[in-house]
Motif scaffolding. Sequence first.
Motif, mmCIF file in Angstrom:
data_model
loop_
_atom_site.group_PDB
_atom_site.id
_atom_site.type_symbol
_atom_site.label_atom_id
_atom_site.label_comp_id
_atom_site.label_asym_id
_atom_site.label_seq_id
_atom_site.Cartn_x
_atom_site.Cartn_y
_atom_site.Cartn_z
ATOM 1 N N TYR A 44 0.834 -1.206 0.000
ATOM 2 C CA TYR A 44 0.000 0.000 0.000
ATOM 3 C C TYR A 44 0.863 1.248 0.000
ATOM 4 C CZ TYR A 44 -3.389 3.462 1.492
ATOM 5 O OH TYR A 44 -4.162 4.585 1.568
ATOM 6 N N CYS A 45 1.903 1.229 0.812
ATOM 7 C CA CYS A 45 2.767 2.402 0.896
ATOM 8 C C CYS A 45 3.524 2.623 -0.411
ATOM 9 C CB CYS A 45 3.749 2.265 2.048
ATOM 10 S SG CYS A 45 2.933 2.344 3.619
ATOM 11 N N ARG A 46 3.910 1.533 -1.050
ATOM 12 C CA ARG A 46 4.568 1.676 -2.356
ATOM 13 C C ARG A 46 3.616 2.328 -3.341
ATOM 14 N NH1 ARG A 46 6.832 -3.296 -1.518
ATOM 15 N NH2 ARG A 46 5.245 -4.383 -2.730
ATOM 16 N N ARG A 47 2.382 1.939 -3.284
ATOM 17 C CA ARG A 47 1.395 2.473 -4.205
ATOM 18 C C ARG A 47 1.157 3.953 -3.950
ATOM 19 N NH1 ARG A 47 -3.124 0.777 -7.153
ATOM 20 N NH2 ARG A 47 -1.981 -1.124 -7.603
ATOM 21 N N ILE A 48 1.070 4.308 -2.684
ATOM 22 C CA ILE A 48 0.791 5.692 -2.335
ATOM 23 C C ILE A 48 2.005 6.578 -2.564
ATOM 24 C CG2 ILE A 48 0.172 7.227 -0.414
ATOM 25 C CD1 ILE A 48 -2.103 5.500 -1.233
ATOM 26 N N GLY A 49 3.181 6.028 -2.282
ATOM 27 C CA GLY A 49 4.378 6.846 -2.335
ATOM 28 C C GLY A 49 4.395 7.801 -1.152
ATOM 29 N N MET A 50 5.378 8.636 -1.094
ATOM 30 C CA MET A 50 5.456 9.695 -0.090
ATOM 31 C C MET A 50 5.604 9.191 1.338
ATOM 32 S SD MET A 50 2.690 12.390 -1.472
ATOM 33 C CE MET A 50 2.192 12.945 0.119
ATOM 34 N N TYR A 51 4.906 8.151 1.697
ATOM 35 C CA TYR A 51 4.883 7.738 3.102
ATOM 36 C C TYR A 51 5.526 6.376 3.299
ATOM 37 C CZ TYR A 51 1.532 11.483 3.573
ATOM 38 O OH TYR A 51 0.919 12.703 3.568
ATOM 39 N N GLU A 52 5.840 6.114 4.564
ATOM 40 C CA GLU A 52 6.344 4.800 4.921
ATOM 41 C C GLU A 52 5.332 4.096 5.807
ATOM 42 O OE1 GLU A 52 10.317 4.614 6.257
ATOM 43 O OE2 GLU A 52 10.926 6.315 5.027
ATOM 44 N N VAL A 53 5.601 2.815 6.027
ATOM 45 C CA VAL A 53 4.622 2.007 6.746
ATOM 46 C C VAL A 53 4.348 2.564 8.142
ATOM 47 C CG1 VAL A 53 4.099 -0.291 7.620
ATOM 48 C CG2 VAL A 53 5.315 -0.029 5.471
ATOM 49 N N GLN A 54 5.412 3.095 8.776
ATOM 50 C CA GLN A 54 5.231 3.592 10.149
ATOM 51 C C GLN A 54 4.322 4.814 10.204
ATOM 52 O OE1 GLN A 54 8.170 2.463 8.581
ATOM 53 N NE2 GLN A 54 9.616 3.714 9.707
ATOM 54 N N ASP A 55 4.183 5.503 9.083
ATOM 55 C CA ASP A 55 3.364 6.711 9.089
ATOM 56 C C ASP A 55 1.873 6.401 9.152
ATOM 57 O OD1 ASP A 55 5.655 8.196 8.880
ATOM 58 O OD2 ASP A 55 5.637 8.151 6.694
ATOM 59 N N PHE A 56 1.530 5.171 8.849
ATOM 60 C CA PHE A 56 0.114 4.838 8.790
ATOM 61 C C PHE A 56 -0.329 4.020 9.996
ATOM 62 C CE2 PHE A 56 0.728 5.536 4.213
ATOM 63 C CZ PHE A 56 -0.357 6.364 3.973
ATOM 64 N N ALA A 57 -1.561 4.205 10.337
ATOM 65 C CA ALA A 57 -2.203 3.287 11.265
ATOM 66 C C ALA A 57 -3.236 2.530 10.450
ATOM 67 C CB ALA A 57 -2.859 4.051 12.401
ATOM 68 N N PHE A 58 -3.059 1.243 10.333
ATOM 69 C CA PHE A 58 -4.012 0.430 9.593
ATOM 70 C C PHE A 58 -5.045 -0.097 10.579
ATOM 71 C CE2 PHE A 58 -0.285 0.477 6.965
ATOM 72 C CZ PHE A 58 -0.795 0.598 5.687
ATOM 73 N N ILE A 59 -6.271 0.261 10.310
ATOM 74 C CA ILE A 59 -7.310 -0.072 11.275
ATOM 75 C C ILE A 59 -8.346 -0.972 10.625
ATOM 76 C CG2 ILE A 59 -9.146 0.859 12.722
ATOM 77 C CD1 ILE A 59 -7.461 3.328 13.078
ATOM 78 N N PHE A 60 -8.628 -2.056 11.283
ATOM 79 C CA PHE A 60 -9.678 -2.949 10.827
ATOM 80 C C PHE A 60 -10.529 -3.298 12.033
ATOM 81 C CE2 PHE A 60 -11.102 -7.383 10.281
ATOM 82 C CZ PHE A 60 -12.001 -7.161 9.248
ATOM 83 N N ASP A 61 -11.820 -3.064 11.915
ATOM 84 C CA ASP A 61 -12.704 -3.404 13.022
ATOM 85 C C ASP A 61 -12.335 -2.642 14.293
ATOM 86 O OD1 ASP A 61 -14.937 -4.787 12.957
ATOM 87 O OD2 ASP A 61 -14.131 -6.692 13.672
#
Lengths: 91, 297
Positions: A44-61
């Motif tokens: 996902y981060c590769r697709r988005i560019g600009m950001y790295e994995v740590q920058d995101f909070a992936f939330i499910f449920d």
Amino acid sequence: MDQEPTHKFIHVKVVGQVSSLGGELEVFFRIKESTPLWKLMAAYCRRIGMYEVQDFAFIFDQRLLRPHQTPKQVHMEDGDVIDALLNQTGS
Amino acid sequence: MASSEIHSQSRFGSLFKKKMEDNADHKVANAFDSELSALGTHSRPKLKLNEGLSLNGRQKNGSRKRSFQSSFGWKDRGISSDSFYSKGQSASKHFSNGVLGRKEESRVPPSYGLRHRKRETVVVLDDDDEVLETLDCIDETRDECMKDAKIYYPSRDDPECVEICFQDIDCLAPESFLTSPIMNFYIRYLELQASPSQKATCDYHIFNTFFYKKLQQELSRKESEKESLFVKFRRWWKGVNLFEKAYVLIPIHEDLHWSLVIICFPEKKDNRSGPIVLHLDSLKLHYSRVVLEDITR
């Protein structure tokens, strides 16, 4: 069930909020139930560019997904949606 | 002659005894003095500790590093928050032993009981510095091993656990921005403190920091989609009856600033006044009205 359950594929959607680009970014993934989620996060981060994995909070449920978890562990099903929200910083 | 000898012996004895007592007195006084001085030094080492973290850091680096490394040999093990806490304490113990131990030797004649006692007091005094110390040692060791270390709270196996990594702890330093992992960690911590076992029965509910963002997203959608999406959105408070809670707390993040909204549901008896929405904002930066509109839908 002739298919091995560990090799079952599911389709999930990752919805992000990238306000600077305008609108939301949706990315669809096809992932094995036994694949650790960091692969999805990295992709996902590769697709988005600009950001790295740590920058995101992936939330499910309402739960934060952790990289080593698999879709099976968090009971993800076909068609489920993961929210990718940017981690927030502030004073 | 014999009697005088005996007499002298007994005199010697009594003299000796007296001397011993004197000595003992002296010793006691000494011990007392040193204890006093030890107490006196407490305030100084404490100051030194604080300074030492920044100013004297380089001089003491060697010994400190050693003690920290020995106490932080736990990197490979699963790090739960419990172990983190206890290690933090042991680190502070190591630290105080390292720095203060040397101080004691130079000033106070070594006497084990006294020293032991002193150590205990020192550790208690040091409690305040614990955070600083842990921060400091992270700086020293992070480059090699701490980068990927993560803490899970309350435990690794908890489905709703919060993950923070060591970089997140940096944001607790003065004048830096708080990050959402830390915020969510603290929210989780508060929840568990209040109700270790029965989450459903406690009279308030705290959303995590992403709730408001999501709420805004949902509200920006088209009217036609809203119905179906709201059903999905309700997952955010799955298993919690919001309207039976006395308070609902929603942390808000916007424009690099945190604020908090508290929704108070009054008792059902006096239903005349509806829910009250409070918005707490330390900088008065956020537009309360916008926030209120968003929250009341």
